[in-house]
Scaffold this motif. Sequence first.
Motif, PDB file in Angstrom:
ATOM      1  N   ASN A  43       0.576 -22.895 -13.727  1.00 22.81           N
ATOM      2  CA  ASN A  43      -0.152 -23.105 -14.977  1.00 22.81           C
ATOM      3  C   ASN A  43      -1.158 -24.250 -14.899  1.00 22.81           C
ATOM      4  O   ASN A  43      -2.043 -24.336 -15.749  1.00 22.81           O
ATOM      5  CB  ASN A  43       0.830 -23.356 -16.131  1.00 22.81           C
ATOM      6  CG  ASN A  43       1.630 -22.119 -16.457  1.00 22.81           C
ATOM      7  OD1 ASN A  43       1.159 -20.999 -16.274  1.00 22.81           O
ATOM      8  ND2 ASN A  43       2.851 -22.306 -16.917  1.00 22.81           N
ATOM      9  N   LEU A  44      -1.045 -25.106 -13.903  1.00 26.01           N
ATOM     10  CA  LEU A  44      -2.005 -26.198 -13.729  1.00 26.01           C
ATOM     11  C   LEU A  44      -3.322 -25.728 -13.130  1.00 26.01           C
ATOM     12  O   LEU A  44      -4.282 -26.484 -13.085  1.00 26.01           O
ATOM     13  CB  LEU A  44      -1.415 -27.292 -12.839  1.00 26.01           C
ATOM     14  CG  LEU A  44      -0.323 -28.154 -13.442  1.00 26.01           C
ATOM     15  CD1 LEU A  44       0.176 -29.149 -12.398  1.00 26.01           C
ATOM     16  CD2 LEU A  44      -0.820 -28.889 -14.671  1.00 26.01           C
ATOM     17  N   GLY A  45      -3.355 -24.506 -12.653  1.00 23.41           N
ATOM     18  CA  GLY A  45      -4.589 -23.979 -12.072  1.00 23.41           C
ATOM     19  C   GLY A  45      -4.879 -24.613 -10.728  1.00 23.41           C
ATOM     20  O   GLY A  45      -3.998 -24.731  -9.876  1.00 23.41           O
ATOM     21  N   ILE A  46      -6.108 -25.071 -10.550  1.00 24.89           N
ATOM     22  CA  ILE A  46      -6.528 -25.618  -9.261  1.00 24.89           C
ATOM     23  C   ILE A  46      -5.745 -26.878  -8.901  1.00 24.89           C
ATOM     24  O   ILE A  46      -5.490 -27.142  -7.729  1.00 24.89           O
ATOM     25  CB  ILE A  46      -8.054 -25.872  -9.230  1.00 24.89           C
ATOM     26  CG1 ILE A  46      -8.528 -26.081  -7.795  1.00 24.89           C
ATOM     27  CG2 ILE A  46      -8.430 -27.036 -10.118  1.00 24.89           C
ATOM     28  CD1 ILE A  46     -10.025 -26.034  -7.625  1.00 24.89           C
ATOM     29  N   ALA A  47      -5.320 -27.632  -9.896  1.00 21.50           N
ATOM     30  CA  ALA A  47      -4.544 -28.850  -9.623  1.00 21.50           C
ATOM     31  C   ALA A  47      -3.172 -28.522  -9.044  1.00 21.50           C
ATOM     32  O   ALA A  47      -2.629 -29.280  -8.249  1.00 21.50           O
ATOM     33  CB  ALA A  47      -4.390 -29.667 -10.907  1.00 21.50           C
ATOM     34  N   GLY A  48      -2.580 -27.404  -9.396  1.00 23.83           N
ATOM     35  CA  GLY A  48      -1.280 -27.014  -8.881  1.00 23.83           C
ATOM     36  C   GLY A  48      -1.339 -26.132  -7.641  1.00 23.83           C
ATOM     37  O   GLY A  48      -0.311 -25.822  -7.045  1.00 23.83           O
ATOM     38  N   PHE A  49      -2.547 -25.734  -7.268  1.00 23.12           N
ATOM     39  CA  PHE A  49      -2.726 -24.859  -6.108  1.00 23.12           C
ATOM     40  C   PHE A  49      -2.163 -25.504  -4.841  1.00 23.12           C
ATOM     41  O   PHE A  49      -1.469 -24.852  -4.060  1.00 23.12           O
ATOM     42  CB  PHE A  49      -4.212 -24.529  -5.936  1.00 23.12           C
ATOM     43  CG  PHE A  49      -4.516 -23.570  -4.824  1.00 23.12           C
ATOM     44  CD1 PHE A  49      -4.207 -22.229  -4.948  1.00 23.12           C
ATOM     45  CD2 PHE A  49      -5.135 -24.003  -3.664  1.00 23.12           C
ATOM     46  CE1 PHE A  49      -4.506 -21.334  -3.927  1.00 23.12           C
ATOM     47  CE2 PHE A  49      -5.440 -23.124  -2.642  1.00 23.12           C
ATOM     48  CZ  PHE A  49      -5.121 -21.782  -2.775  1.00 23.12           C
ATOM     49  N   GLY A  50      -2.436 -26.770  -4.651  1.00 21.87           N
ATOM     50  CA  GLY A  50      -1.957 -27.471  -3.461  1.00 21.87           C
ATOM     51  C   GLY A  50      -0.440 -27.511  -3.381  1.00 21.87           C
ATOM     52  O   GLY A  50       0.131 -27.352  -2.300  1.00 21.87           O
TER      53      GLY A  50
END
Length: 130
Positions: A59-66
Amino acid sequence: MNMDIFYIAIVCAIFIGAIITAVMYHRFYKKYDIQLRDVFCLLQRNAFVRAEDYGFYENLGIAGFGFRMSLLNKILKGQRFQIAKGRWIEPQAKELILRNFDVTWVHTFYKLILVISFLFIIMMGMALIV
């Protein structure tokens, strides 16, 4: 005077490198986010993970991708590891992923993370010098 030019050149190179790596990170996110979601849905359907193991980061999007990538990388090592208290991800999860997805790009993503880490360390060193 020569040291000032040297520092300015290093700062410019770091700035350009940071922009390039940020663009590359964004491209990885746009290109592979859906596949990464599908991988975790498959793992969830086969009871290797639960939605709460990765859902917040999804749900964080790009911030949670890593974070999701680091979890996938651990799974792709093929070793048993603990994901939560009393719950483990078994090596069979790797086999399931490899049977259903082409994840050869994960290694390239981790090279990008190494470059980003290197740039960050150089920036921290420069900040201490100045």
